[in-house]
Motif scaffolding. Sequence first.
Motif, PDB file in Angstrom:
ATOM      1  N   ARG A 241      11.446  56.803  17.627  1.00 47.16           N
ATOM      2  CA  ARG A 241      10.353  56.576  16.678  1.00 47.16           C
ATOM      3  C   ARG A 241       9.439  57.772  16.583  1.00 47.16           C
ATOM      4  O   ARG A 241       8.736  57.946  15.610  1.00 47.16           O
ATOM      5  N   ASN A 242       9.422  58.624  17.633  1.00 54.39           N
ATOM      6  CA  ASN A 242       8.505  59.774  17.651  1.00 54.39           C
ATOM      7  C   ASN A 242       9.284  61.077  17.652  1.00 54.39           C
ATOM      8  O   ASN A 242      10.501  61.080  17.784  1.00 54.39           O
ATOM      9  N   SER A 243       8.507  62.160  17.530  1.00 55.43           N
ATOM     10  CA  SER A 243       9.181  63.460  17.534  1.00 55.43           C
ATOM     11  C   SER A 243       9.421  63.939  18.966  1.00 55.43           C
ATOM     12  O   SER A 243       9.953  65.025  19.171  1.00 55.43           O
ATOM     13  N   GLU A 244       8.973  63.137  19.947  1.00 58.08           N
ATOM     14  CA  GLU A 244       9.240  63.535  21.326  1.00 58.08           C
ATOM     15  C   GLU A 244       9.930  62.409  22.077  1.00 58.08           C
ATOM     16  O   GLU A 244       9.639  61.232  21.831  1.00 58.08           O
ATOM     17  N   LEU A 245      10.840  62.787  22.928  1.00 48.35           N
ATOM     18  CA  LEU A 245      11.563  61.791  23.729  1.00 48.35           C
ATOM     19  C   LEU A 245      11.397  62.169  25.199  1.00 48.35           C
ATOM     20  O   LEU A 245      11.891  63.205  25.650  1.00 48.35           O
ATOM     21  N   ASP A 246      10.664  61.301  25.913  1.00 47.67           N
ATOM     22  CA  ASP A 246      10.423  61.545  27.349  1.00 47.67           C
ATOM     23  C   ASP A 246      11.442  60.797  28.184  1.00 47.67           C
ATOM     24  O   ASP A 246      12.014  59.796  27.744  1.00 47.67           O
ATOM     25  N   PHE A 247      11.586  61.241  29.421  1.00 43.14           N
ATOM     26  CA  PHE A 247      12.600  60.616  30.278  1.00 43.14           C
ATOM     27  C   PHE A 247      12.312  59.145  30.598  1.00 43.14           C
ATOM     28  O   PHE A 247      13.242  58.325  30.534  1.00 43.14           O
ATOM     29  N   PRO A 248      11.057  58.749  30.924  1.00 41.91           N
ATOM     30  CA  PRO A 248      10.869  57.338  31.329  1.00 41.91           C
ATOM     31  C   PRO A 248      11.351  56.323  30.292  1.00 41.91           C
ATOM     32  O   PRO A 248      12.077  55.385  30.663  1.00 41.91           O
ATOM     33  N   PRO A 249      11.017  56.456  28.982  1.00 40.68           N
ATOM     34  CA  PRO A 249      11.582  55.476  28.047  1.00 40.68           C
ATOM     35  C   PRO A 249      13.104  55.553  27.940  1.00 40.68           C
ATOM     36  O   PRO A 249      13.777  54.521  27.777  1.00 40.68           O
ATOM     37  N   LEU A 250      13.637  56.754  28.066  1.00 37.44           N
ATOM     38  CA  LEU A 250      15.108  56.882  28.039  1.00 37.44           C
ATOM     39  C   LEU A 250      15.707  56.094  29.208  1.00 37.44           C
ATOM     40  O   LEU A 250      16.686  55.348  29.048  1.00 37.44           O
ATOM     41  N   ARG A 251      15.081  56.234  30.383  1.00 34.77           N
ATOM     42  CA  ARG A 251      15.596  55.528  31.562  1.00 34.77           C
ATOM     43  C   ARG A 251      15.522  54.013  31.356  1.00 34.77           C
ATOM     44  O   ARG A 251      16.450  53.280  31.689  1.00 34.77           O
ATOM     45  N   ARG A 252      14.395  53.547  30.774  1.00 33.77           N
ATOM     46  CA  ARG A 252      14.251  52.093  30.565  1.00 33.77           C
ATOM     47  C   ARG A 252      15.292  51.575  29.561  1.00 33.77           C
ATOM     48  O   ARG A 252      15.881  50.515  29.739  1.00 33.77           O
ATOM     49  N   THR A 253      15.515  52.348  28.505  1.00 35.29           N
ATOM     50  CA  THR A 253      16.499  51.935  27.491  1.00 35.29           C
ATOM     51  C   THR A 253      17.904  51.905  28.091  1.00 35.29           C
ATOM     52  O   THR A 253      18.669  50.970  27.856  1.00 35.29           O
ATOM     53  N   VAL A 254      18.229  52.931  28.871  1.00 39.74           N
ATOM     54  CA  VAL A 254      19.561  52.946  29.507  1.00 39.74           C
ATOM     55  C   VAL A 254      19.693  51.738  30.437  1.00 39.74           C
ATOM     56  O   VAL A 254      20.734  51.077  30.456  1.00 39.74           O
ATOM     57  N   ALA A 255      18.629  51.404  31.165  1.00 39.98           N
ATOM     58  CA  ALA A 255      18.710  50.263  32.090  1.00 39.98           C
ATOM     59  C   ALA A 255      18.998  48.971  31.323  1.00 39.98           C
ATOM     60  O   ALA A 255      19.784  48.134  31.780  1.00 39.98           O
ATOM     61  N   ARG A 256      18.399  48.803  30.149  1.00 40.46           N
ATOM     62  CA  ARG A 256      18.681  47.600  29.329  1.00 40.46           C
ATOM     63  C   ARG A 256      20.148  47.595  28.887  1.00 40.46           C
ATOM     64  O   ARG A 256      20.842  46.597  28.991  1.00 40.46           O
ATOM     65  N   ILE A 257      20.595  48.757  28.382  1.00 47.17           N
ATOM     66  CA  ILE A 257      21.992  48.846  27.913  1.00 47.17           C
ATOM     67  C   ILE A 257      22.951  48.522  29.065  1.00 47.17           C
ATOM     68  O   ILE A 257      23.910  47.769  28.913  1.00 47.17           O
ATOM     69  N   VAL A 258      22.651  49.091  30.235  1.00 45.82           N
ATOM     70  CA  VAL A 258      23.543  48.921  31.391  1.00 45.82           C
ATOM     71  C   VAL A 258      23.587  47.454  31.823  1.00 45.82           C
ATOM     72  O   VAL A 258      24.666  46.909  32.096  1.00 45.82           O
ATOM     73  N   ARG A 259      22.432  46.799  31.853  1.00 42.68           N
ATOM     74  CA  ARG A 259      22.452  45.370  32.242  1.00 42.68           C
ATOM     75  C   ARG A 259      23.254  44.558  31.228  1.00 42.68           C
ATOM     76  O   ARG A 259      23.979  43.643  31.594  1.00 42.68           O
ATOM     77  N   ARG A 260      23.126  44.897  29.959  1.00 44.68           N
ATOM     78  CA  ARG A 260      23.913  44.160  28.948  1.00 44.68           C
ATOM     79  C   ARG A 260      25.406  44.418  29.153  1.00 44.68           C
ATOM     80  O   ARG A 260      26.225  43.511  29.061  1.00 44.68           O
ATOM     81  N   MET A 261      25.753  45.693  29.396  1.00 47.55           N
ATOM     82  CA  MET A 261      27.182  46.017  29.580  1.00 47.55           C
ATOM     83  C   MET A 261      27.769  45.321  30.800  1.00 47.55           C
ATOM     84  O   MET A 261      28.891  44.829  30.774  1.00 47.55           O
ATOM     85  N   VAL A 262      26.995  45.300  31.894  1.00 49.52           N
ATOM     86  CA  VAL A 262      27.553  44.804  33.157  1.00 49.52           C
ATOM     87  C   VAL A 262      27.385  43.289  33.286  1.00 49.52           C
ATOM     88  O   VAL A 262      28.303  42.591  33.691  1.00 49.52           O
ATOM     89  N   LEU A 263      26.182  42.792  32.919  1.00 52.64           N
ATOM     90  CA  LEU A 263      25.850  41.400  33.238  1.00 52.64           C
ATOM     91  C   LEU A 263      25.772  40.505  32.012  1.00 52.64           C
ATOM     92  O   LEU A 263      25.682  39.285  32.145  1.00 52.64           O
ATOM     93  N   GLY A 264      25.749  41.104  30.845  1.00 42.66           N
ATOM     94  CA  GLY A 264      25.648  40.306  29.620  1.00 42.66           C
ATOM     95  C   GLY A 264      24.248  40.391  29.016  1.00 42.66           C
ATOM     96  O   GLY A 264      23.288  40.824  29.680  1.00 42.66           O
ATOM     97  N   ASP A 265      24.127  39.940  27.768  1.00 46.70           N
ATOM     98  CA  ASP A 265      22.879  40.092  27.025  1.00 46.70           C
ATOM     99  C   ASP A 265      21.690  39.394  27.685  1.00 46.70           C
ATOM    100  O   ASP A 265      20.557  39.856  27.589  1.00 46.70           O
ATOM    101  N   ALA A 266      21.950  38.280  28.365  1.00 45.81           N
ATOM    102  CA  ALA A 266      20.840  37.526  28.969  1.00 45.81           C
ATOM    103  C   ALA A 266      20.096  38.363  30.015  1.00 45.81           C
ATOM    104  O   ALA A 266      18.933  38.098  30.308  1.00 45.81           O
ATOM    105  N   ALA A 267      20.761  39.381  30.561  1.00 45.59           N
ATOM    106  CA  ALA A 267      20.153  40.175  31.634  1.00 45.59           C
ATOM    107  C   ALA A 267      19.368  41.380  31.111  1.00 45.59           C
ATOM    108  O   ALA A 267      18.723  42.082  31.908  1.00 45.59           O
ATOM    109  N   ALA A 268      19.383  41.596  29.795  1.00 41.30           N
ATOM    110  CA  ALA A 268      18.817  42.846  29.256  1.00 41.30           C
ATOM    111  C   ALA A 268      17.429  43.154  29.806  1.00 41.30           C
ATOM    112  O   ALA A 268      17.146  44.281  30.210  1.00 41.30           O
ATOM    113  N   GLY A 269      16.558  42.148  29.842  1.00 43.93           N
ATOM    114  CA  GLY A 269      15.162  42.421  30.224  1.00 43.93           C
ATOM    115  C   GLY A 269      14.859  42.094  31.676  1.00 43.93           C
ATOM    116  O   GLY A 269      13.687  42.063  32.057  1.00 43.93           O
ATOM    117  N   ASP A 270      15.878  41.908  32.496  1.00 45.28           N
ATOM    118  CA  ASP A 270      15.632  41.475  33.885  1.00 45.28           C
ATOM    119  C   ASP A 270      15.218  42.662  34.767  1.00 45.28           C
ATOM    120  O   ASP A 270      16.013  43.196  35.535  1.00 45.28           O
TER     121      ASP A 270
END
Length: 407
Positions: free
Chosen positions: A123-152
């Motif tokens: 959404r912005n012209s800058e991409l910092d590591f912490p939001p990238l890490r949080r987004t990857v963590a959501r993707i990874v939980r969905r890939m490994v554990l399923g969609d219900a785990a995305a926000g766990d």
Amino acid sequence: MLAAQAALGQQGWSAATLRAMRARHGGAPVEVRGLSGPLLVLLDQADVRRFYELPVRTLALDAPDKYRALSLLEPTGVICSHGDTREERRRVNDEVLAADRPVHPSCEEFRAMIAQEAPALLRNSELDFPPLRRTVARIVRRMVLGDAAAGDEELARWLLAIREESNWMRMRKRRATAAEALYRKAAARVEEYAARAEPHALTALARNHPAARGPGAAALDAVGQAHHWLLALDAVAPIVARTLLLLAAHPAEQEALRAEVDGGGAELPRLRACVEETLRLFPVVPDLLRVTRAETEWGGVPYPAGTAVLVPALFHQRDPEHVPAAHQFVPARWLRSGAAQDIRMAPFSHGGGRCPGEHLGLLTAALLTAEVLRGHRVTGGRPAVDPCRPLPGILASAGIRLTLAPR
Ligand code: HEM
């Protein structure tokens, strides 16, 4: 020490120390003092080749220092196992992770998850590591554990707490008991997610694996392998951050990816080569540690069973004596035929202990990087990377900030 270091993103042995050791000993294996006893460091290519060629039953992955670092987090994980149980668990890992296929059977679902989650980063012209890490963590939980785990994030905190406990060399009994109790809680939650996960999620695939329904299923613990998968896939965040930073410093390379990124295929060979080159320069696992289960010979000298043996992989894959342009970003080297078997470079190791998640890790990192590059150019970032100078030995991911411009 070393797996824990890898988990923490820390560096292994310094290149200068290893170069000096190699010069002093004429390339012969050098015995040094490791965390829990003598450690044989391999500095010669012929010894490194044997390290990869020896069967895992002779040169085992569950070396004491590595076992100590990982066994609280994944006591039934393949990397902590030995003998027939290890082989069974490895088979489950290979099949669920589709170790022999560049594109995982669940690729389309994984790609859709990445496409849904990535816009939050852009959404912005800058991409910092912490939001990238949080987004990857959501993707990874969905890939490994399923969609219900995305926000766990609670599960993520538990796993992190267990991982941090593992770094204590001599843990008090009370702390160890608390960490084991936390593991049981986390494992129960992983099982709950697995039971209702969508069929493409990795734990659902593990649960439905024939070995997970046979007589030895409980001891095998197919779903328990997911603790390592969560840990390993988390590495996608620093890998993507570093790859994008290097591409910002190499605009011609970034431009050359255009057609592939816009084409929408999943194989993305050129982008995967960029990710592999990032891993050669900044490996997630800088040192490979094993323990011998039989007498072995190194540099013509016999060593008894129980010897800890180490390949300083980062040192070898950045060694200017063997690797051309060792400190430069040259992704094309990974497009040469035979590159994946070239033992000078080993971001995923080689032989029987080679990473079964190699293709899945590369696929995930490449798909997320492609998602960023599809609508944007990465025009700069911090820390500053000078393409005309040798790259630094360390590129700490936590401080990475990328500047994006719309295409
Ligand atoms: C993304 C980058 C990744 C890198 C750089 C990487 C690297 C490695 C390396 C070097 C090893 C060997 C460790 C040793 O000898 O001590 C390894 C083992 C392993 N990796 Fe990965 N890995 C990655 C991703 C993944 C993913 C995505 C998964 C699963 C989802 C995974 C699962 C495993 C497992 C289960 C082992 C243990 C293999 C065994 O004991 O035979 N890895 N990885």
